[in-house]
Design a protein around this motif. Structure first.
Motif, PDB file in Angstrom:
ATOM      1  N   GLU A  16       0.850  -1.184   0.000  1.00 36.04           N
ATOM      2  CA  GLU A  16       0.000   0.000   0.000  1.00 36.04           C
ATOM      3  C   GLU A  16       0.886   1.235   0.000  1.00 36.04           C
ATOM      4  O   GLU A  16       1.946   1.243   0.609  1.00 36.04           O
ATOM      5  CB  GLU A  16      -0.892   0.015   1.243  1.00 36.04           C
ATOM      6  N   ILE A  17       0.435   2.259  -0.675  1.00 42.10           N
ATOM      7  CA  ILE A  17       1.181   3.505  -0.723  1.00 42.10           C
ATOM      8  C   ILE A  17       0.786   4.348   0.479  1.00 42.10           C
ATOM      9  O   ILE A  17      -0.402   4.539   0.762  1.00 42.10           O
ATOM     10  CB  ILE A  17       0.886   4.276  -2.024  1.00 42.10           C
ATOM     11  N   ASN A  18       1.781   4.856   1.168  1.00 42.26           N
ATOM     12  CA  ASN A  18       1.520   5.733   2.307  1.00 42.26           C
ATOM     13  C   ASN A  18       1.240   7.139   1.771  1.00 42.26           C
ATOM     14  O   ASN A  18       2.106   7.789   1.190  1.00 42.26           O
ATOM     15  CB  ASN A  18       2.721   5.734   3.251  1.00 42.26           C
ATOM     16  N   MET A  19       0.006   7.635   1.951  1.00 39.08           N
ATOM     17  CA  MET A  19      -0.420   8.910   1.377  1.00 39.08           C
ATOM     18  C   MET A  19      -0.106  10.102   2.277  1.00 39.08           C
ATOM     19  O   MET A  19      -0.214  11.240   1.843  1.00 39.08           O
ATOM     20  CB  MET A  19      -1.935   8.872   1.117  1.00 39.08           C
ATOM     21  N   VAL A  20       0.276   9.899   3.493  1.00 37.27           N
ATOM     22  CA  VAL A  20       0.491  10.996   4.434  1.00 37.27           C
ATOM     23  C   VAL A  20       1.598  11.951   3.964  1.00 37.27           C
ATOM     24  O   VAL A  20       1.389  13.178   3.963  1.00 37.27           O
ATOM     25  CB  VAL A  20       0.761  10.461   5.853  1.00 37.27           C
ATOM     26  N   PRO A  21       2.779  11.475   3.524  1.00 31.44           N
ATOM     27  CA  PRO A  21       3.791  12.441   3.048  1.00 31.44           C
ATOM     28  C   PRO A  21       3.337  13.227   1.818  1.00 31.44           C
ATOM     29  O   PRO A  21       3.626  14.416   1.689  1.00 31.44           O
ATOM     30  CB  PRO A  21       4.989  11.573   2.712  1.00 31.44           C
ATOM     31  N   PHE A  22       2.600  12.556   0.939  1.00 34.22           N
ATOM     32  CA  PHE A  22       2.085  13.236  -0.259  1.00 34.22           C
ATOM     33  C   PHE A  22       1.128  14.358   0.140  1.00 34.22           C
ATOM     34  O   PHE A  22       1.206  15.474  -0.382  1.00 34.22           O
ATOM     35  CB  PHE A  22       1.390  12.206  -1.156  1.00 34.22           C
TER      36      PHE A  22
END
Length: 145
Positions: A16-22
């Protein structure tokens, strides 16, 4: 390092891609643009206005372009039918006749075209006059009420 799931016999990685930094980067960019946008000054353009000519022309040569691309030249009350080939020579000779009639006179050429005429025809007339070396060429328009 990817997270590891302990289900069943083997180990599987969770992709899964961690969306928080984006999202953090996008919010920082949004704040930067919101802060800097009011600081940008709009550019000013100096538009031409009517009546800035240093001297009014002594003679106005009017070229009338009709619906069927017919050309006429009007000087005061005299009207002459023309073709596109003869246009430059006729206008030059009319300017020369005005100059020999007195001292150094200035004459302007105004193109009046029917609103149903193709724009290409008007541009051809303007191009013909400018290639012949005629300096003051303008367009006649009707002001809206």
């Amino acid at each position: 390092m990817p997270a590891v799931s302990h289900r069943g016999r083997g180990r599987r990685t969770i992709s899964e891609i961690n969306m928080v930094p984006f999202i953090d980067v996008m919010l920082v960019l949004l704040i930067i643009f919101m802060v800097t946008a009011p600081l940008i000054t709009p550019s000013m353009i100096d538009l031409p206005s009517v009546g800035k000519a240093s001297r009014q022309p002594d003679q106005i040569i009017q070229i009338v372009l009709g619906k069927n691309d017919s050309l006429e030249m009007k000087i005061k009350d005299k009207t002459t039918a023309l073709t596109l080939k003869d246009l430059a020579y006729t206008v030059k000779s009319a300017q020369g006749a005005a100059a020999t009639g007195g001292t150094a006179t200035s004459s302007a050429v105004v193109i009046s075209a029917d609103k149903n005429v193709k724009y290409e025809s008007v541009v051809k007339v303007m191009d013909t006059l400018q290639r012949a070396g005629i300096q003051r060429v303008g367009l006649s328009v009707q002001l809206a009420n």
